[in-house]
Design a protein around this motif. Structure first.
Motif, PDB file in Angstrom:
ATOM      1  N   HIS A  17       0.856  -1.185   0.000  1.00  0.00           N
ATOM      2  CA  HIS A  17       0.000   0.000   0.000  1.00  0.00           C
ATOM      3  C   HIS A  17       0.892   1.234   0.000  1.00  0.00           C
ATOM      4  CE1 HIS A  17      -3.787  -2.125   0.721  1.00  0.00           C
ATOM      5  NE2 HIS A  17      -3.063  -2.942   1.465  1.00  0.00           N
ATOM      6  N   ASP A  18       0.866   1.971  -1.100  1.00  0.00           N
ATOM      7  CA  ASP A  18       1.737   3.142  -1.214  1.00  0.00           C
ATOM      8  C   ASP A  18       1.169   4.372  -0.530  1.00  0.00           C
ATOM      9  OD1 ASP A  18       3.545   1.673  -2.695  1.00  0.00           O
ATOM     10  OD2 ASP A  18       2.587   2.170  -4.597  1.00  0.00           O
ATOM     11  N   GLU A  19      -0.114   4.426  -0.359  1.00  0.00           N
ATOM     12  CA  GLU A  19      -0.763   5.623   0.166  1.00  0.00           C
ATOM     13  C   GLU A  19      -1.200   5.458   1.616  1.00  0.00           C
ATOM     14  OE1 GLU A  19      -0.875   8.397  -1.624  1.00  0.00           O
ATOM     15  OE2 GLU A  19       0.130   7.346  -3.261  1.00  0.00           O
ATOM     16  N   VAL A  20      -0.377   4.900   2.421  1.00  0.00           N
ATOM     17  CA  VAL A  20      -0.715   4.720   3.834  1.00  0.00           C
ATOM     18  C   VAL A  20      -0.505   6.047   4.554  1.00  0.00           C
ATOM     19  CG1 VAL A  20      -0.136   3.505   5.962  1.00  0.00           C
ATOM     20  CG2 VAL A  20      -0.023   2.302   3.776  1.00  0.00           C
ATOM     21  N   GLU A  21      -1.533   6.485   5.284  1.00  0.00           N
ATOM     22  CA  GLU A  21      -1.425   7.727   6.045  1.00  0.00           C
ATOM     23  C   GLU A  21      -1.530   7.410   7.525  1.00  0.00           C
ATOM     24  OE1 GLU A  21      -3.672  11.131   4.945  1.00  0.00           O
ATOM     25  OE2 GLU A  21      -3.723  10.540   2.836  1.00  0.00           O
ATOM     26  N   PHE A  22      -0.620   7.960   8.283  1.00  0.00           N
ATOM     27  CA  PHE A  22      -0.630   7.777   9.716  1.00  0.00           C
ATOM     28  C   PHE A  22      -1.139   9.055  10.361  1.00  0.00           C
ATOM     29  CE2 PHE A  22       2.607   4.914   8.108  1.00  0.00           C
ATOM     30  CZ  PHE A  22       2.242   3.727   8.728  1.00  0.00           C
ATOM     31  N   GLY A  23      -2.115   8.917  11.251  1.00  0.00           N
ATOM     32  CA  GLY A  23      -2.674  10.073  11.933  1.00  0.00           C
ATOM     33  C   GLY A  23      -1.652  10.711  12.855  1.00  0.00           C
ATOM     34  N   ARG A  24      -1.806  11.989  13.068  1.00  0.00           N
ATOM     35  CA  ARG A  24      -0.870  12.719  13.914  1.00  0.00           C
ATOM     36  C   ARG A  24      -1.638  13.472  14.982  1.00  0.00           C
ATOM     37  NH1 ARG A  24       3.130  17.596  12.052  1.00  0.00           N
ATOM     38  NH2 ARG A  24       3.928  18.016  14.125  1.00  0.00           N
ATOM     39  N   ASN A  25      -1.167  13.402  16.199  1.00  0.00           N
ATOM     40  CA  ASN A  25      -1.782  14.114  17.291  1.00  0.00           C
ATOM     41  C   ASN A  25      -1.352  15.576  17.192  1.00  0.00           C
ATOM     42  OD1 ASN A  25      -2.607  15.229  19.700  1.00  0.00           O
ATOM     43  ND2 ASN A  25      -1.896  13.516  20.956  1.00  0.00           N
ATOM     44  N   ARG A  26      -2.302  16.463  16.961  1.00  0.00           N
ATOM     45  CA  ARG A  26      -1.979  17.874  16.760  1.00  0.00           C
ATOM     46  C   ARG A  26      -2.210  18.714  18.017  1.00  0.00           C
ATOM     47  NH1 ARG A  26      -0.240  18.591  11.735  1.00  0.00           N
ATOM     48  NH2 ARG A  26      -1.079  17.272  10.112  1.00  0.00           N
ATOM     49  N   SER A  27      -2.394  18.069  19.143  1.00  0.00           N
ATOM     50  CA  SER A  27      -2.584  18.828  20.379  1.00  0.00           C
ATOM     51  C   SER A  27      -1.259  19.482  20.783  1.00  0.00           C
ATOM     52  CB  SER A  27      -3.085  17.911  21.500  1.00  0.00           C
ATOM     53  OG  SER A  27      -2.133  16.919  21.782  1.00  0.00           O
TER      54      SER A  27
END
Length: 83
Positions: free
Chosen positions: A66-76
């Motif tokens: 999977h080339d388009e894997v996005e990992f969420g980021r904590n923006r707090s």
């Protein structure tokens, strides 16, 4: 499985390791109670699942290919540091 008293295992450690490789697990006792087992590296890897390389592990990942894997980021905001 052969059993070794702690003092004997310490004094004859190279023989203990050799027997673990050639004959299988070797038990070590202290005051008559089993405390440890010496096993060959090959057996340890097989029992612990360490036989696979990192590359094999990554290829087996559900995300492999999977080339388009996005990992969420904590923006707090970061925590305040008080000294």
């Amino acid at each position: 499985m052969q059993s070794w008293q702690m003092q004997t295992a310490k004094a004859r450690f190279s023989e203990l390791v050799k027997r673990a490789v050639e004959n299988g697990p070797q038990e070590i006792t202290l005051h008559g109670q089993a405390k440890a087992v010496v096993v060959s590296r090959e057996l340890f890897d097989r029992l612990s699942g360490n036989e696979r390389s990192l590359v094999d592990f990554m290829r087996a990942s559900p995300l492999a290919g999977h080339d388009e894997v996005e990992f969420g980021r904590n923006r707090s905001l970061p925590r305040e540091i008080t000294l």
